[in-house]
Scaffold this active site. Structure first.
Site, PDB file in Angstrom:
ATOM      1  N   SER B 144       0.838  -1.204   0.000  1.00 42.73           N
ATOM      2  CA  SER B 144       0.000   0.000   0.000  1.00 42.73           C
ATOM      3  C   SER B 144       0.878   1.261   0.000  1.00 42.73           C
ATOM      4  CB  SER B 144      -0.932  -0.062   1.216  1.00 42.73           C
ATOM      5  OG  SER B 144      -1.896   0.935   1.151  1.00 42.73           O
ATOM      6  N   ARG B 214     -11.270   6.766  10.590  1.00 39.07           N
ATOM      7  CA  ARG B 214     -10.814   5.384  10.563  1.00 39.07           C
ATOM      8  C   ARG B 214     -11.913   4.445  10.042  1.00 39.07           C
ATOM      9  NH1 ARG B 214      -6.539   2.492   9.554  1.00 39.07           N
ATOM     10  NH2 ARG B 214      -6.397   0.571  10.759  1.00 39.07           N
ATOM     11  N   ASP B 309      -8.960  -6.301  -4.510  1.00 41.11           N
ATOM     12  CA  ASP B 309      -8.568  -4.998  -3.964  1.00 41.11           C
ATOM     13  C   ASP B 309      -9.170  -3.905  -4.854  1.00 41.11           C
ATOM     14  OD1 ASP B 309      -7.341  -2.726  -3.033  1.00 41.11           O
ATOM     15  OD2 ASP B 309      -5.296  -3.514  -3.145  1.00 41.11           O
ATOM     16  N   HIS B 342      -8.155  -4.931  -0.167  1.00 46.47           N
ATOM     17  CA  HIS B 342      -6.853  -4.306   0.041  1.00 46.47           C
ATOM     18  C   HIS B 342      -6.107  -4.908   1.233  1.00 46.47           C
ATOM     19  CE1 HIS B 342      -3.913  -1.169  -0.539  1.00 46.47           C
ATOM     20  NE2 HIS B 342      -4.060  -0.719   0.681  1.00 46.47           N
ATOM     21  N   ASP B 343      -6.850  -5.283   2.259  1.00 45.83           N
ATOM     22  CA  ASP B 343      -6.259  -5.870   3.464  1.00 45.83           C
ATOM     23  C   ASP B 343      -5.471  -7.149   3.196  1.00 45.83           C
ATOM     24  OD1 ASP B 343      -6.536  -4.305   5.634  1.00 45.83           O
ATOM     25  OD2 ASP B 343      -8.288  -5.319   6.485  1.00 45.83           O
TER      26      ASP B 343
END
Lengths: 198, 369
Positions: B144, B214, B309, B342-343
């Site tokens: 990332s 967040r 992602d 994405h994680d």
């Protein structure tokens, strides 16, 4: 390097005969990268392999081959026009849905193309068909129900295909058991290797 | 063990400000070999720190953020490589940042801390490498925002790394990416406890804003499928209560993540890191031509993306790959079929970890003894 030379396929030397030293090569459907490794060590080429299968990508990384994971059926969008000296498609044409498109893409990206495929017109294949079954051999090791090969062709078919599309065949080598076949290649030839340009 | 190093030599930043002195917090694992050729720099992403692997002796539950990837016998094997991770400048885990004292005013920097870019981080990391005697890294690696640093390293200091490992990256942020960041920033800056960033002087912190920021971020880290799989439309207690209390499991998850984050992270750092993401665009100085921007790259590059992602989609990684191919640079690209969005770059996946492991085996085979 874990690649061992005896496992090289018979068509590698035939492909390499047209590849000059220090050129830039794209190998489509590169498997574990054996051909590129062979060309790097015998012709000092640079280049990339394209491969869709996870295990083959891993094998290429293991073998120190630059590999791009991509689906050839989607074309060659990552590669610019005429950016390679040679684009190689080795024993993959018969397994592709878009046979015509990949040939066009090879000539867009490369200055010349090299293609190999099992000749369906080989007499042993004809004999098996005549005796009522689909051919199964060392070069065509699949049964009809599990074969990835969906677009089989003969040497005569391929040459007619190229002629109709202004694809110029620059050279041809036909092999059976690794030996060059000169007499009636569409009958006695097991594997066809072509060098072509636009 | 966490360490830190003070720098007295001024660091010019891309925004035009000069940071006269600064401190970098960092951690190392493994042993640097005699010719300093086995060093790997791991760059951290948005919310992480220099604590990349293992645990501290006195904090057995504080596990490093990439511990499944880095450690003895792991894909990046600390028995073979000397690994270093640095808390980015402007951070809130020990390196100089908005919580630090500005030597000019002897007050906390707060809202006056300068804007920091990916390139500034890389410049600061290079100075730390100089100081500990690493002329050339065996590899610089990140996921990332960390991957953007690995990419910036290969462009900015081409001879100082042999490999660049760029995971779940993009050559710049899309308008949609920037939009999510802006929502996050507005949540923080419109919190009444923000005080133009000088909340420390008011003994306060914009925790509500940071919490919402967040929560927005977390939505973008997961794929739609993964969220459906993990939470679906599950209610915490059987029937709807027709209230605004946290009823759906996904609400409770986001609130929990938001609360946890707001307790340990600094809002001013978060603002600046999201801006660093937004500004990252190596092609910009080259007329938006990424191929030209990457012409300087000498390292071999491994690019990895994940199919689900959508924050940094595989197509964005392919832009990087294409630019490298155009330059005839050494590049390999793998697209990992993983469901997590994405994680995925932080999670354990055997194909992904095997790939990194083999790549490091190849790097190791090139090391001179």
């Amino acid at each position: 390097m874990i690649i061992n030379v005896p496992t090289q396929r018979a068509d590698f030397a035939a492909i390499a005969q047209w590849i000059t030293r220090d050129t830039h090569v794209l190998d489509l459907g590169c498997g574990d990268g054996t051909l590129l490794h062979y060309l790097q060590s015998t012709r000092n080429v640079t280049g990339y392999g394209v491969e869709i299968d996870d295990h083959n990508v891993l094998a290429c990384v293991n073998n120190g081959i630059n590999v791009i994971q991509s689906d050839l059926e989607q074309g060659l969008a990552e590669f610019a026009d005429h950016s390679f000296d040679y684009v190689v498609l080795s024993q993959t044409l018969q397994a592709m849905r878009n046979s015509e498109r990949i040939m066009q893409e090879m000539l867009r990206v490369g200055r010349a193309g090299i293609i190999t495929f099992p000749n369906f017109g080989y007499w042993k294949n004809r004999l098996q068909v005549l005796s009522g079954g689909m051919p199964v051999s060392q070069n065509l090791p699949y049964a009809w129900y599990d074969t990835p090969n969906i677009h089989h062709c003969t040497i005569a078919d391929f040459e007619a295909f190229c002629a109709a599309r202004n694809i110029h065949i620059l050279a041809r080598t036909v092999l059976t058991n690794g030996e060059t076949v000169r007499l009636w290649p569409n009958f006695y030839g097991e594997l066809a290797v072509y060098h072509f340009g636009g | 063990m966490p360490r830190s190093m003070d720098f007295k030599q001024a660091l010019p930043l891309q925004c035009g400000t000069v940071l006269s002195e600064y401190t970098l917090a960092y951690e190392t694992y493994g042993t640097l070999n005699t010719n300093a050729s086995n060093a790997v720099l791991v760059c951290h992403a948005l919310n992480a720190s220099h604590h990349v692997a293992g645990v501290y002796a006195d904090q057995p539950h504080n596990i490093g953020w990439w511990d499944n990837m880095i450690g003895p016998g792991k894909p990046l094997d600390t028995d073979r490589f000397f690994v270093i991770c640095i808390n980015n400048l402007g951070g809130c885990h020990g390196s100089t940042g908005p919580l630090s004292i500005n030597p000019q005013t002897e007050q906390p920097w707060g809202g006056h801390f300068p804007m920091i870019t990916v390139e500034d981080w890389v410049d600061a990391q290079a100075r730390l490498a100089d100081a500990i005697g690493i002329q050339q890294f065996a590899a610089v690696m990140g996921g990332s925002l960390g991957a953007m640093q690995a990419l910036a390293w290969s462009i900015r200091y081409p001879s100082r790394l042999r490999h660049s490992i760029v995971i779940a990256c993009a050559p710049n942020l899309s308008a949609q990416n920037i939009a999510f960041n802006e929502v996050a920033r507005q949540a923080i800056m419109t919190d009444p406890d923000f005080y133009d960033g000088d909340y420390q002087q008011h003994s306060s912190a914009p925790k509500r804003g940071l919490r919402v920021a967040r929560m927005v971020g977390h939505i973008t880290y997961l794929s739609d499928d993964e969220m459906a799989h993990k939470f679906g439309r599950q209610l915490k207690q059987g029937d709807p209560k027709y209230t605004f209390a946290s009823e759906f499991e996904i609400e409770s998850y986001l609130r929990h993540q938001g609360d946890k984050f707001a307790d340990y992270f600094d809002a001013n750092t978060y603002l600046r890191i999201t801006k660093a993401l937004d500004y990252f665009d190596p092609a910009h100085a080259h007329g938006d031509n990424l191929t030209q921007a990457m012409a300087s790259v000498e390292a071999a590059v491994l690019v990895i993306s994940f199919t689900t992602d959508w924050r940094f989609a595989p197509a964005r990684s392919r832009e990087i790959v294409r630019a490298l191919i155009d330059n005839r640079s050494r590049v390999s690209y793998a697209e990992i079929d993983a469901p997590h969005g994405h994680d995925a770059f932080l999670l354990t996946d055997s194909r992904y970890h095997q790939l990194v492991s083999r790549y490091f085996a190849r790097i190791e085979s090139e090391l001179k003894p």
